[in-house]
Design a protein around this motif. Structure first.
Motif, PDB file in Angstrom:
ATOM      1  N   ARG A  26      16.112  25.356  34.411  1.00 50.44           N
ATOM      2  CA  ARG A  26      16.379  24.921  35.781  1.00 50.44           C
ATOM      3  C   ARG A  26      15.091  25.156  36.562  1.00 50.44           C
ATOM      4  N   ILE A  27      14.332  24.093  36.875  1.00 45.27           N
ATOM      5  CA  ILE A  27      13.044  24.316  37.550  1.00 45.27           C
ATOM      6  C   ILE A  27      13.183  24.298  39.065  1.00 45.27           C
ATOM      7  N   SER A  28      14.338  23.829  39.562  1.00 47.94           N
ATOM      8  CA  SER A  28      14.617  23.889  41.003  1.00 47.94           C
ATOM      9  C   SER A  28      16.121  23.736  41.149  1.00 47.94           C
ATOM     10  N   GLU A  29      16.582  23.759  42.388  1.00 46.74           N
ATOM     11  CA  GLU A  29      18.034  23.701  42.580  1.00 46.74           C
ATOM     12  C   GLU A  29      18.652  22.450  41.945  1.00 46.74           C
ATOM     13  N   HIS A  30      17.985  21.309  42.053  1.00 49.69           N
ATOM     14  CA  HIS A  30      18.578  20.067  41.546  1.00 49.69           C
ATOM     15  C   HIS A  30      17.771  19.405  40.432  1.00 49.69           C
ATOM     16  N   LEU A  31      16.873  20.125  39.804  1.00 52.78           N
ATOM     17  CA  LEU A  31      16.119  19.538  38.685  1.00 52.78           C
ATOM     18  C   LEU A  31      16.241  20.422  37.461  1.00 52.78           C
TER      19      LEU A  31
END
Ligand SMILES: Cc1cc2nc3c(=O)[nH]c(=O)nc-3n(C[C@H](O)[C@H](O)[C@H](O)COP(=O)(O)OP(=O)(O)OC[C@H]3O[C@@H](n4cnc5c(N)ncnc54)[C@H](O)[C@@H]3O)c2cc1C
Length: 286
Positions: A26-31
């Motif tokens: 999970r590299i960011s909240e939505h990616l």
């Protein structure tokens, strides 16, 4: 081979790569980033561009098919509804070594709807992914003044473009994301300003701030030196084409500008609509 139809010459089936999910991050909240590899990627030939993309094939699990898929045989046996569905994704990074090839693909997790987003969100090491490609044709032109703009779906390609630039490049990148948890630590030349704009939630025609933020970018006086890479939701892309070409007078040849998805449309419909007026970003193509 795809059979020739009336007015349609036979064209060779696109080669498919069958990869294994090596890692999910999970590299960011939505990616979510899936790292894909395995011997099935030995035939993967990267392109020398920063926007290369692949098309994942998702087969109906009820049919019990194993990739790579013989699309003609599937069509003959199960009809066109049985043919695996395609979803298009940028290749964020390629690593080649003697041990083999690995690629990273960053998927937007945009909710329960769809195939690829939910699949990527749930993928675990060992899962299998089948895709064709790559395609793509943009690379930042050295010495240009760069305008890069997009929503989360274009963020992987924009990140790859920024990373591919030399240290002296100049410009502005406008990144439209849901919120502060979606900002990434991007490697960019010091002369390219990163402008994150936050919608405060999911993408909707009302929440997107991309157009307003692009309009706020002060383009250089020498407009001929501008090169733009602008991708994202379809209606926003139409508005930005109208702004950049119609209002600012940029030539089409200065732009890489296209829709990556369309609000309320699964990719199948979005791709099919490219043949209709609603799907054309440039009116002259209609
Ligand atoms: C050249 C190219 C490169 C692309 N690169 C990437 C990439 O690197 N990463 C990436 O995540 N996407 C990328 N996309 C966009 C991606 O192909 C679409 O978002 C695709 O529709 C996702 O498939 P899905 O199965 O998750 O949803 P679909 O089944 O296609 O759609 C289901 C619903 O979700 C909505 N939806 C689809 N995408 C989004 C989104 N991004 N945000 C909000 N709602 C959405 C649709 O409007 C629809 O209502 C790229 C597209 C192109 C053409």
């Amino acid at each position: 081979m795809r059979p020739a139809g009336p007015g349609r010459p036979a064209r060779p089936a696109r080669p498919q790569q069958v990869a294994t999910v090596l890692a999910s991050t999970r590299i960011s909240e939505h990616l979510v980033r899936l790292t894909l590899g395995g011997p099935g990627l030995d035939g993967f030939e990267p392109k020398d561009v920063t926007d290369q993309y692949v098309k994942f094939l998702f087969a109906d699990p009820a049919l019990g098919l194993t990739p790579p898929y013989d699309l003609d045989a599937i069509r003959a046996q199960h009809g066109s509804e049985g043919v695996p569905v395609r979803r298009t994704y940028s290749v964020r990074a390629v690593r080649r070594s003697e041990a083999g090839t690995e690629i990273d693909v960053d998927f937007v997790v945009h909710g329960e709807d769809g195939l690829a987003g939910p699949w990527a969100a749930a993928a675990v090491p060992g899962d299998v992914a089948c895709f064709s490609g790559p395609g793509g044709k943009y690379a930042p032109e050295p010495g240009a003044w760069h305008l890069l703009a997009g929503d989360e779906a274009a963020l992987p390609a924009i990140a790859a473009a920024l990373e591919g630039m030399g240290p002296g490049e100049r410009g502005v990148a406008v990144l439209d994301v849901a919120g502060p948890g979606d900002r990434l630590d991007l490697a960019a030349p010091a002369g390219v300003e990163l402008r994150w704009v936050e919608r405060g939630g999911a993408w909707t025609p009302a929440s997107s701030r991309l157009e307003e933020a692009v309009r706020a970018v002060e383009l250089p006086e020498n407009l001929a030196g501008v090169r733009a890479f602008v991708h994202g939701e379809r209606e926003t892309m139409k508005s930005l084409r109208a702004y950049l070409v119609g209002e600012r007078g940029l030539e089409r040849s200065q732009l890489s500008l296209s829709a990556y998805w369309a609000y309320g449309r699964a990719e199948d419909t979005f791709q099919a609509e490219k043949r209709e007026p609603i799907g054309k970003i440039f009116p002259e193509d209609a």
